[in-house]
Design a protein around this motif. Structure first.
Motif, PDB file in Angstrom:
ATOM      1  N   PHE A  14      13.823 -26.323  -2.201  1.00 39.68           N
ATOM      2  CA  PHE A  14      12.713 -26.537  -1.279  1.00 39.68           C
ATOM      3  C   PHE A  14      13.182 -26.730   0.165  1.00 39.68           C
ATOM      4  CE2 PHE A  14      10.978 -27.784  -5.443  1.00 39.68           C
ATOM      5  CZ  PHE A  14      10.074 -26.751  -5.549  1.00 39.68           C
ATOM      6  N   ARG A  15      14.479 -26.693   0.376  1.00 38.43           N
ATOM      7  CA  ARG A  15      15.026 -26.738   1.734  1.00 38.43           C
ATOM      8  C   ARG A  15      15.624 -25.386   2.154  1.00 38.43           C
ATOM      9  NH1 ARG A  15      15.015 -31.900   3.614  1.00 38.43           N
ATOM     10  NH2 ARG A  15      14.910 -33.522   2.056  1.00 38.43           N
ATOM     11  N   LYS A  16      15.450 -24.366   1.329  1.00 38.20           N
ATOM     12  CA  LYS A  16      15.962 -23.031   1.641  1.00 38.20           C
ATOM     13  C   LYS A  16      15.003 -22.311   2.581  1.00 38.20           C
ATOM     14  CE  LYS A  16      19.240 -23.665  -1.360  1.00 38.20           C
ATOM     15  NZ  LYS A  16      20.524 -24.129  -0.931  1.00 38.20           N
ATOM     16  N   ASN A  17      15.422 -21.152   3.090  1.00 41.87           N
ATOM     17  CA  ASN A  17      14.572 -20.363   3.992  1.00 41.87           C
ATOM     18  C   ASN A  17      13.558 -19.506   3.255  1.00 41.87           C
ATOM     19  OD1 ASN A  17      15.840 -21.299   6.298  1.00 41.87           O
ATOM     20  ND2 ASN A  17      17.450 -19.763   6.137  1.00 41.87           N
ATOM     21  N   LYS A  18      13.924 -19.030   2.052  1.00 43.23           N
ATOM     22  CA  LYS A  18      13.046 -18.153   1.280  1.00 43.23           C
ATOM     23  C   LYS A  18      13.083 -18.553  -0.190  1.00 43.23           C
ATOM     24  CE  LYS A  18      14.147 -14.172   4.130  1.00 43.23           C
ATOM     25  NZ  LYS A  18      14.872 -12.908   4.170  1.00 43.23           N
ATOM     26  N   ILE A  19      11.924 -18.447  -0.841  1.00 46.66           N
ATOM     27  CA  ILE A  19      11.826 -18.640  -2.286  1.00 46.66           C
ATOM     28  C   ILE A  19      11.084 -17.424  -2.825  1.00 46.66           C
ATOM     29  CG2 ILE A  19      10.871 -20.019  -4.165  1.00 46.66           C
ATOM     30  CD1 ILE A  19      10.994 -22.450  -2.274  1.00 46.66           C
ATOM     31  N   VAL A  20      11.661 -16.765  -3.824  1.00 48.62           N
ATOM     32  CA  VAL A  20      11.015 -15.616  -4.455  1.00 48.62           C
ATOM     33  C   VAL A  20      10.643 -16.004  -5.876  1.00 48.62           C
ATOM     34  CG1 VAL A  20      11.285 -13.227  -5.184  1.00 48.62           C
ATOM     35  CG2 VAL A  20      12.343 -14.001  -3.051  1.00 48.62           C
ATOM     36  N   VAL A  21       9.364 -15.875  -6.195  1.00 53.10           N
ATOM     37  CA  VAL A  21       8.863 -16.172  -7.534  1.00 53.10           C
ATOM     38  C   VAL A  21       8.445 -14.840  -8.144  1.00 53.10           C
ATOM     39  CG1 VAL A  21       7.198 -17.500  -8.883  1.00 53.10           C
ATOM     40  CG2 VAL A  21       7.972 -18.369  -6.670  1.00 53.10           C
TER      41      VAL A  21
END
Length: 89
Positions: A14-21
């Protein structure tokens, strides 16, 4: 929701730049639902939902019955999925 807690603790996602689901078939439905969970929990990330072959629920009403056929047919599935959302993440 234990899986989300696990990857949060292990990878601090949750502190990354991008999350891909992403998901396939029934996982395609979960892609839409859990992308909202990830978006609500993230601090800085853009969340991308990429389903493959998932059912898209709409407000379509059958002209023959006057009922929301897709929603009614999917009610049991949605009840299961949304019951998990009631628990804290």
């Amino acid at each position: 929701m234990e899986q989300i807690k696990y990857i949060e603790d292990k990878y601090d996602i949750f502190r990354k730049n991008k999350i891909v689901v992403t998901g396939v078939s029934a996982g395609g439905i979960a892609t839409y639902l859990y992308a909202d969970v990830f978006l609500a929990k993230t601090i800085t990330a853009k969340v991308y939902a990429i389903p493959d072959s998932g059912l898209i629920l709409t407000d379509y009403y059958s002209p023959l019955t006057g009922k929301a056929a897709i929603r009614e047919a999917s009610k049991a599935l949605l009840d299961i999925v949304w019951s998990e959302q009631r628990f804290p993440l």
